[in-house]
Scaffold this motif. Structure first.
Motif, mmCIF file in Angstrom:
data_model
loop_
_atom_site.group_PDB
_atom_site.id
_atom_site.type_symbol
_atom_site.label_atom_id
_atom_site.label_comp_id
_atom_site.label_asym_id
_atom_site.label_seq_id
_atom_site.Cartn_x
_atom_site.Cartn_y
_atom_site.Cartn_z
ATOM 1 N N GLU A 233 0.821 -1.210 0.000
ATOM 2 C CA GLU A 233 0.000 0.000 0.000
ATOM 3 C C GLU A 233 0.853 1.256 0.000
ATOM 4 O O GLU A 233 0.529 2.253 -0.639
ATOM 5 C CB GLU A 233 -0.928 0.000 1.219
ATOM 6 C CG GLU A 233 -2.158 -0.861 0.994
ATOM 7 C CD GLU A 233 -3.031 -0.946 2.236
ATOM 8 O OE1 GLU A 233 -2.705 -0.275 3.239
ATOM 9 O OE2 GLU A 233 -4.026 -1.693 2.196
ATOM 10 N N GLN A 234 1.959 1.173 0.738
ATOM 11 C CA GLN A 234 2.824 2.355 0.811
ATOM 12 C C GLN A 234 3.773 2.433 -0.378
ATOM 13 O O GLN A 234 4.588 3.338 -0.465
ATOM 14 C CB GLN A 234 3.627 2.324 2.123
ATOM 15 C CG GLN A 234 2.743 2.468 3.358
ATOM 16 C CD GLN A 234 3.423 2.000 4.618
ATOM 17 O OE1 GLN A 234 4.612 1.701 4.600
ATOM 18 N NE2 GLN A 234 2.673 1.916 5.703
ATOM 19 N N GLY A 235 3.693 1.405 -1.244
ATOM 20 C CA GLY A 235 4.514 1.413 -2.446
ATOM 21 C C GLY A 235 5.998 1.217 -2.187
ATOM 22 O O GLY A 235 6.835 1.582 -3.011
ATOM 23 N N THR A 236 6.323 0.631 -1.041
ATOM 24 C CA THR A 236 7.733 0.455 -0.680
ATOM 25 C C THR A 236 8.535 -0.265 -1.759
ATOM 26 O O THR A 236 9.673 0.074 -2.037
ATOM 27 C CB THR A 236 7.842 -0.336 0.641
ATOM 28 O OG1 THR A 236 6.929 0.232 1.580
ATOM 29 C CG2 THR A 236 9.253 -0.261 1.197
ATOM 30 N N TYR A 237 7.931 -1.291 -2.317
ATOM 31 C CA TYR A 237 8.651 -2.054 -3.334
ATOM 32 C C TYR A 237 7.973 -1.916 -4.696
ATOM 33 O O TYR A 237 8.018 -2.821 -5.512
ATOM 34 C CB TYR A 237 8.752 -3.527 -2.931
ATOM 35 C CG TYR A 237 9.521 -3.727 -1.645
ATOM 36 C CD1 TYR A 237 10.913 -3.703 -1.664
ATOM 37 C CD2 TYR A 237 8.868 -3.916 -0.431
ATOM 38 C CE1 TYR A 237 11.639 -3.856 -0.487
ATOM 39 C CE2 TYR A 237 9.573 -4.068 0.735
ATOM 40 C CZ TYR A 237 10.961 -4.039 0.708
ATOM 41 O OH TYR A 237 11.672 -4.191 1.862
ATOM 42 N N GLY A 238 7.308 -0.829 -4.884
ATOM 43 C CA GLY A 238 6.619 -0.612 -6.146
ATOM 44 C C GLY A 238 5.577 -1.682 -6.424
ATOM 45 O O GLY A 238 5.324 -2.055 -7.569
ATOM 46 N N GLY A 239 5.003 -2.216 -5.340
ATOM 47 C CA GLY A 239 3.964 -3.221 -5.499
ATOM 48 C C GLY A 239 4.502 -4.611 -5.787
ATOM 49 O O GLY A 239 3.752 -5.557 -5.993
#
Length: 571
Positions: free
Chosen positions: A36-42
Motif C-alpha cells: 500500500e505504501q509502495g515500498t517495493y513498487g507493489g
RNA sequence: UGGGGUGUGGUGUAAUAGGUAACACAGCAGAUUCUGGUUCUGUUAUUCAGGGUUCGAGUCCUUGCACCCCAACCA
C-alpha cells in the motif's frame, strides 16, 4: 549486475489461491502495508533458502508454505535458493532430494538458484566495505575472537588488528582469497561496535578460510562468506522484497539491515520478517538428531515412515494436500508452539477418507468355518470401492465357507460393550451374510484356533428380509482366495510429547517398539493389484500405503478413529 | 548478567475500531450408518498475575511473572 532471480517467475503465474479461508496473519499484513505504501513498487518476492546439508522435514513444509504462499497471494515470485556457503557439510545429493520433495509437495521450482552463484559479487562488496573502513582482517584465532566478544551485559574488547589501514586490509584480504594463508588463520570482520548490546553487532565474521571442496564452485574459493554476510546480499541480488525466516534470526535483523545499508543495491533493500517454526508433538526436527537416528540404525533410512522427513511422510502415504491444508490451518505466528500430531493426522484422515479406495485385509488372521456352507461353493459379492465417492465403482470378492477374520473380532467371554463375534451372537460379514457363532476350537495351549458359525442364506448381500439388526459388521477374506501381505504398523517414534523434556536427551524417549511388522496378513485379491505408492483403506483398520519399491509391503499411514479402543482404555 | 521476542480452554488458533470470548483437534453424550469409520446434534473447558483508565478491557496504561532466542570462523 545480473539479477537471475528477479526475472523468471518460478511458480506458476498465480494459480488462484485455494478456496480455504485464509486467517489473518501478521506476515501478510506487513507485506500488504508495504504494498500500500509502495515500498517495493507493489512487487513481492520471497525465497525458500535451505542449506543443502540434509533432507526436508515437516518443519520445512511450513516455511515453504509461507514463503511460496505469500508470494503467490500477492502475485509475486518465490525462488528456491540454496544457501550453500559452507563447503564442509553440503552436497548435491541433498540438492536433488530437496528439489524432488518440493515438487512432490506441489511447488513448481523453476531455475534453481544458489548463493554460491553470487560469491564474486559478495566478494566485491566485501572489498567495498574494506575500502570504506567498515571491515578488517583479523589475525586472531577463533577462541580469542570469541573471548573478546564479551558476554550478555559484558562489553567486548577490540581486536588489536581492528585499526589496520585500508591498504593493508585490502592486501591481506586479497591474499586470503589467493590462498596464501592456512585455514582458520585469518578472518574478515565487519567493524561495527564491540560494545553493542546486541552481540550480533560486535564485529561479526564475514569470511573464513576453509579449504573444503564445494559442491558447485569446487576448488575455486578458499574463503567462504558466513551466513550473515551472504544471505541478505543474495536476497538483494535477486530482488527479494520480503525475506521470511525463523524466529532465532530476530537478533540478526539489525545486522542484516546494517550490511545492506552499506551497499549499492540493484533493487530496493529487502526486509527480513521472522516467524515461528513448526514443532510437532512426539517428534523431532533437529537435523543433527534426525541424522543420528539414521546413522545409529534406529530407523532404516531417511525415508523410514516413522521419520518426519518429507520423504518418509510421502512413503508413509501422507497426501501432500493434507500437509498443505494443515499448514494453512495453523497459520503464521511469532509464538513458539508445538502442535499436536493428532491435528496433522486428522487432516490426513480427512483427505484419505475422500480419496482412498476400501479393501479388506485381515492383519491377525483367525479361521472362521461356516459349517452349513455347501462344500466347495464359491460366491461373488459386490462391494463399493469407496462409499464417499461413487465414481470409484465396485469390485467383486469371493466368499466361501472358510474365511479369515480378525483375531480381535472374536472373544469367548465378551465384555458388555463388545459387539463382535462371541458364542451365540449373530454379526454381519460385510457385503455377504449374517453369521451366528456356534462354537470354537482351542489348541493345546488354550488359544482359540478356529471359530465355527452358521450362515443365514436369506441374508445374502448383508441384509435380513425380516429386518433384524446386528450390532456389528466385520471384514473377512476367503481363505482359498487370500493373498499374503506384510504390514508395518507404526507407533509414535517418541513416547513423550516433547522428546527429551524430562532428561534433556530426546533419545531417552524413544518408543521401544515403534514398528511392528506383521507377516502373512490375509488380503483380498484386489489388494494384490495395488499400485506402488497407492494408499488404500483396509476397512475398519486404517489407511495403508503400498511401498513404492517392495511389492505387498504396506505401511500404516494412520489408523481409523477407534471408539472401541477408547472404551477399552477407560475400563 | 544485557538485549530481543512471546503469553487466550487439555492442545493449536480467532476475535473489524474498547462492546455476547469463537473455531478446529482431543474428550464426553446422543442420532444416523452394511466400516465401533464417515456424517449430524449436543456438551465440558479459555484471556499469565496484580493494580489502573472506562458504563464496558483479551484489546489501552502500569508493575510484576513465566517461557523462548542471542556470546560458531553453523545456517
Amino acid at each position: 549486475m545480473t539479477s537471475p532471480g528477479a526475472t523468471p517467475p518460478t511458480s506458476p503465474p498465480n494459480a488462484p489461491a485455494t478456496s480455504t479461508p485464509t486467517a489473518a496473519n501478521f506476515v501478510r499484513e506487513l507485506v500488504r502495508q508495504d504494498n500500500e505504501q509502495g515500498t517495493y513498487g507493489g512487487r513481492v518476492q520471497t525465497r525458500f533458502p535451505p542449506e543443502p546439508n540434509g533432507y526436508l522435514h515437516i518443519g520445512h513444509a511450513k516455511a515453504i508454505h509461507v514463503d511460496f504462499g505469500i508470494a503467490q497471494e500477492f502475485g509475486g515470485v518465490c525462488n528456491l535458493r540454496f544457501d550453500d556457503t559452507n563447503p564442509d557439510t553440503e552436497d548435491t545429493e541433498y540438492v536433488d532430494a530437496i528439489v524432488d520433495d518440493l515438487a512432490w509437495l506441489g511447488y513448481e521450482v523453476g531455475t534453481v538458484l544458489y548463493a554460491s552463484d553470487y560469491f564474486e559479487q559478495i566478494y566485491q562488496w566485501a572489498e567495498l566495505l574494506i575500502t570504506r573502513g567498515l571491515a578488517y582482517v583479523d589475525d586472531q584465532d577463533g577462541e580469542t575472537i570469541s573471548a573478546q566478544r564479551g558476554g550478555y551485559g559484558k562489553p567486548g574488547v577490540e581486536s588489536p588488528y581492528r585499526h589496520r589501514s585500508v591498504d593493508q586490509n585490502l592486501d591481506l584480504f586479497r591474499r586470503m582469497r589467493a590462498g596464501e594463508f592456512a585455514d582458520g588463520s585469518r578472518v574478515l570482520r565487519a567493524r561495527i561496535d564491540m560494545q553493542h548490546e546486541n552481540m550480533q553487532l560486535r564485529d561479526p565474521v564475514m569470511y573464513r578460510i576453509r579449504r573444503g571442496h564445494h559442491h558447485r564452485t569446487h576448488d575455486a574459493w578458499v574463503i567462504y562468506p558466513t551466513y550473515d554476510w551472504a544471505h541478505g546480499q543474495s536476497d538483494a541480488i535477486e530482488g527479494v522484497t520480503h525475506s521470511l525466516c525463523s524466529l532465532e534470526f530476530d537478533s540478526h535483523r539489525p545486522l542484516y539491515d546494517w550490511y545492506l545499508e552499506q551497499l549499492p543495491l540493484p533493487f530496493e533493500q529487502p526486509r527480513q520478517i521472522e516467524f515461528a517454526r513448526l514443532e510437532l508433538t512426539h517428534t523431532i526436527t533437529s537435523k543433527r538428531k534426525l541424522a543420528k537416528l539414521v546413522a545409529d540404525g534406529i530407523v532404516d533410512g531417511w525415508d523410514d515412515p516413522r521419520l518426519p522427513t518429507i520423504r518418509a511422510l510421502r512413503r508413509r502415504g501422507y497426501p501432500s494436500v493434507a500437509i498443505k491444508d494443515f499448514c494453512t490451518f495453523i497459520g503464521v505466528h511469532k509464538t513458539n508452539s508445538r502442535h499436536q500430531i493428532e491435528l496433522l493426522e486428522s487432516f490426513v484422515r480427512s483427505e484419505l477418507n475422500r480419496t482412498a479406495q476400501r479393501r479388506m485385509a485381515v492383519l491377525r488372521p483367525l479361521k472362521l468355518v461356516v459349517t452349513n456352507w455347501p462344500a466347495g461353493q464359491v460366491e461373488h459379492v459386490t462391494l463399493q470401492n469407496n462409499p464417499e465417492n461413487a465414481d470409484d465403482g465396485t469390485r467383486e470378492v469371493e466368499f466361501t465357507g472358510e474365511l479369515w477374520i480378525e483375531r480381535d473380532d472374536f472373544m469367548i467371554d465378551a465384555p458388555p460393550k463388545y459387539f463382535r463375534l462371541t458364542p451365540g451372537r449373530e454379526v454381519r460379514l460385510r457385503g455377504a451374510y449374517f453369521v451366528t457363532c456356534t462354537g470354537y476350537v482351542t489348541g493345546d495351549d488354550g488359544e482359540v484356533v478356529e471359530v465355527h458359525a452358521t450362515y443365514d442364506p436369506d441374508t445374502r448381500g448383508g441384509n435380513a428380509p425380516d429386518g433384524r439388526k446386528v450390532k456389528s459388521t466385520m471384514h473377512w477374506v476367503s481363505a482359498a482366495h487370500a493373498g499374503d501381505a506384510t504390514v508395518a504398523l507404526y507407533e509414535r517414534l517418541f513416547t513423550a510429547e516433547v522428546p527429551g523434556e524430562a532428561t534433556g536427551e530426546p533419545f531417552d524417549d524413544l518408543h521401544p517398539a515403534s514398528r511392528e511388522l506383521l507377516e502373512h496378513c490375509k488380503v483380498e485379491a484386489a489388494v494384490t493389484d495395488t499400485a506402488p505408492g497407492q494408499v488404500v483403506q483396509f476397512e475398519r483398520l486404517g489407511y495403508f500405503a503400498h511401498d513404492p519399491r517392495e511389492h505387498l509391503l504396506f505401511h500404516r499411514t494412520v489408523g481409523l478413529k477407534d471408539e472401541w479402543a477408547n472404551i477399552q482404555k477407560r475400563t
